[in-house]
Design a protein around this motif. Sequence first.
Motif, mmCIF file in Angstrom:
data_model
loop_
_atom_site.group_PDB
_atom_site.id
_atom_site.type_symbol
_atom_site.label_atom_id
_atom_site.label_comp_id
_atom_site.label_asym_id
_atom_site.label_seq_id
_atom_site.Cartn_x
_atom_site.Cartn_y
_atom_site.Cartn_z
ATOM 1 N N THR A 1 0.815 -1.227 0.000
ATOM 2 C CA THR A 1 0.000 0.000 0.000
ATOM 3 C C THR A 1 0.846 1.274 0.000
ATOM 4 O OG1 THR A 1 -0.116 -0.252 2.400
ATOM 5 C CG2 THR A 1 -2.005 -1.039 1.132
ATOM 6 N N ASN B 1 0.569 -2.333 6.734
ATOM 7 C CA ASN B 1 0.569 -2.278 8.200
ATOM 8 C C ASN B 1 -0.874 -2.254 8.684
ATOM 9 O OD1 ASN B 1 1.630 -2.182 10.767
ATOM 10 N ND2 ASN B 1 1.393 0.032 10.852
ATOM 11 N N CYS B 2 -1.610 -1.185 8.304
ATOM 12 C CA CYS B 2 -2.996 -1.106 8.768
ATOM 13 C C CYS B 2 -3.951 -0.575 7.698
ATOM 14 C CB CYS B 2 -3.059 -0.239 10.027
ATOM 15 S SG CYS B 2 -4.578 -0.459 10.943
ATOM 16 N N SER B 3 -3.477 -0.352 6.480
ATOM 17 C CA SER B 3 -4.378 0.147 5.417
ATOM 18 C C SER B 3 -5.202 -1.034 4.904
ATOM 19 C CB SER B 3 -3.567 0.768 4.281
ATOM 20 O OG SER B 3 -2.746 1.794 4.754
ATOM 21 N N GLU C 1 16.361 0.524 5.219
ATOM 22 C CA GLU C 1 16.627 0.530 6.658
ATOM 23 C C GLU C 1 16.994 -0.868 7.163
ATOM 24 O OE1 GLU C 1 13.822 1.654 5.228
ATOM 25 O OE2 GLU C 1 13.449 3.736 5.818
HETATM 26 P P1 NDP Z 1 5.438 4.267 2.266
HETATM 27 O O1 NDP Z 1 5.352 4.940 3.571
HETATM 28 O O2 NDP Z 1 4.787 4.898 1.087
HETATM 29 O O3 NDP Z 1 4.855 2.775 2.388
HETATM 30 C C1 NDP Z 1 5.300 1.923 3.405
HETATM 31 C C2 NDP Z 1 4.645 0.559 3.300
HETATM 32 O O4 NDP Z 1 5.067 -0.209 4.437
HETATM 33 C C3 NDP Z 1 3.119 0.592 3.366
HETATM 34 O O5 NDP Z 1 2.601 -0.505 2.662
HETATM 35 C C4 NDP Z 1 2.847 0.446 4.868
HETATM 36 O O6 NDP Z 1 1.551 -0.046 5.154
HETATM 37 C C5 NDP Z 1 3.910 -0.583 5.211
HETATM 38 N N1 NDP Z 1 4.290 -0.531 6.619
HETATM 39 C C6 NDP Z 1 4.576 0.575 7.348
HETATM 40 N N2 NDP Z 1 4.862 0.239 8.627
HETATM 41 C C7 NDP Z 1 4.737 -1.100 8.704
HETATM 42 C C8 NDP Z 1 4.861 -2.045 9.764
HETATM 43 N N3 NDP Z 1 5.183 -1.663 11.017
HETATM 44 N N4 NDP Z 1 4.633 -3.343 9.486
HETATM 45 C C9 NDP Z 1 4.310 -3.744 8.248
HETATM 46 N N5 NDP Z 1 4.163 -2.907 7.195
HETATM 47 C C10 NDP Z 1 4.375 -1.604 7.424
HETATM 48 O O7 NDP Z 1 6.986 4.023 1.993
HETATM 49 P P2 NDP Z 1 7.763 4.003 0.583
HETATM 50 O O8 NDP Z 1 7.040 3.124 -0.376
HETATM 51 O O9 NDP Z 1 8.108 5.385 0.198
HETATM 52 O O10 NDP Z 1 9.143 3.328 1.005
HETATM 53 C C11 NDP Z 1 9.227 1.943 1.270
HETATM 54 C C12 NDP Z 1 10.695 1.583 1.424
HETATM 55 O O11 NDP Z 1 11.341 1.791 0.172
HETATM 56 C C13 NDP Z 1 11.434 2.462 2.440
HETATM 57 O O12 NDP Z 1 12.393 1.686 3.083
HETATM 58 C C14 NDP Z 1 12.118 3.512 1.575
HETATM 59 O O13 NDP Z 1 13.306 4.011 2.161
HETATM 60 C C15 NDP Z 1 12.428 2.707 0.322
HETATM 61 N N6 NDP Z 1 12.543 3.495 -0.883
HETATM 62 C C16 NDP Z 1 11.475 4.241 -1.311
HETATM 63 C C17 NDP Z 1 11.552 5.026 -2.448
HETATM 64 C C18 NDP Z 1 10.372 5.779 -2.956
HETATM 65 O O14 NDP Z 1 10.463 6.390 -4.027
HETATM 66 N N7 NDP Z 1 9.240 5.809 -2.268
HETATM 67 C C19 NDP Z 1 12.808 5.099 -3.201
HETATM 68 C C20 NDP Z 1 13.845 4.238 -2.702
HETATM 69 C C21 NDP Z 1 13.712 3.481 -1.570
HETATM 70 P P3 NDP Z 1 0.323 0.982 5.562
HETATM 71 O O15 NDP Z 1 -0.113 1.619 4.257
HETATM 72 O O16 NDP Z 1 -0.708 0.118 6.143
HETATM 73 O O17 NDP Z 1 0.914 1.979 6.513
#
Ligand code: NDP
Length: 386
Positions: free
Chosen positions: A11, A37-39, A124
């Motif tokens: 999500t 996570n919770c979406s 991370e």
């Molecule tokens: P987002 O915040 O857009 O999405 C994060 C995702 O992780 C969501 O699906 C969220 O679910 C889920 N999530 C968050 N917390 C938890 C948890 N505690 N347990 C399980 N699932 C969880 O992040 P990004 O897509 O921007 O980034 C994702 C990763 O990719 C990061 O590590 C970032 O550094 C890396 N990255 C991102 C880039 C980008 O362009 N966006 C570029 C390069 C690297 P929910 O929706 O339910 O919160």
Amino acid sequence: MARSLTLLGATGSIGASTLDLVRRNPDDWRVEALTANCSAGELAALAREFGAKIAVVGDEACLPELRDALAGSGIEAAGGVEALCEAASRAVDMTVAAIVGTAGLAPTMKAVERGGTIALANKEALVSAGDVMTAAVAQHGATLLPTDSEHNAIFQCLAGNEIEDVARITLTASGGPLRTWPIERIATATPAEAIAHPNWSMGAKISVDSATMMNKGLEFIEAHHLFPVGLQRLRIVVHPQSVIHSMVEYRDRSTLAQLGPSDMRVPIASCLAYPARMETPLEPLDLASIGQLTFEAPDETRFPATRLAREAIQQGGGAPATLNAANEVAVAAFLDGRVAFGQITQIVEETLATLSAPSPGSMNDVLALDADARAMAENLVENRFV
Ligand code: NDP
């Protein structure tokens, strides 16, 4: 034949870019598991659209909503960290690891322990678990495909070459939305200003990391683990146009660079199709209209995060995990309006200076270090900075 895919973090921003490519190539993919996570509502809609076998929410409190939203679909619903790990352990051809933060570590390690092929966006996890994760990759014969645009660029520039011939790897950085701001103004940047990235559309946490330049610091550590050329051969250059995504210079002074639009579908496509290529819906790069590519040295007085990351990796042991955890706490506190922008790196620096973190030997050691650093950073937020 269709290949099977699990998408951890479906999500999010990377999740959406991945699913956009899958949606355009429905015959090439069969979706096994999607997680969030919770979406729950959004996850259920995606699971239905892509015919996933299982949908998992990391937060167990959101499972009833997921179950309701999937009622009658025949799609399994599950919740909690164990369920995330179980989903990540399922045999698939490709796992996209796109959970944000250390929350992605345990499920990503499950995919590694299965010996899978993992498109790793979750930087991370690698920053925190560094040697533990790379050792597990080697032990279990897993394949990490770097999905971060810079690391994907480096990976592409290294193809067909020997790592021993690399003279220097240059990570490019856009400099973020505050690149030209004076230091006094940076200190009080608001969340809206910090997440307004000029070139990339990303999740909130990585957007703030780009504004502090901690994103580049985390990427420096990530590059150190993915491309073992030694710290003295890694450097960062600010390139505000984000057209060159990174470069590799060889000992004959040839430099190979990867260029492309600032859209994560490019590096994600490179991972999904690896070692082949696939179409993306993006316009060709129009260099004449871009006009100029410019470069600057990073300014570590205004943006100390890259210095902190370099010091953490030089210090070794658990310092990178400490840096990452403190940063996650500080960024969350900033987004909640509890600390000022300029305090994010102060909290990280103080946590690093206070906590002596031994070298983690296992994922549980990493998680324990992460918990200690979070507690200390949270304490600083509450008692020193609010
Ligand atoms: P987002 O915040 O857009 O999405 C994060 C995702 O992780 C969501 O699906 C969220 O679910 C889920 N999530 C968050 N917390 C938890 C948890 N505690 N347990 C399980 N699932 C969880 O992040 P990004 O897509 O921007 O980034 C994702 C990763 O990719 C990061 O590590 C970032 O550094 C890396 N990255 C991102 C880039 C980008 O362009 N966006 C570029 C390069 C690297 P929910 O929706 O339910 O919160």
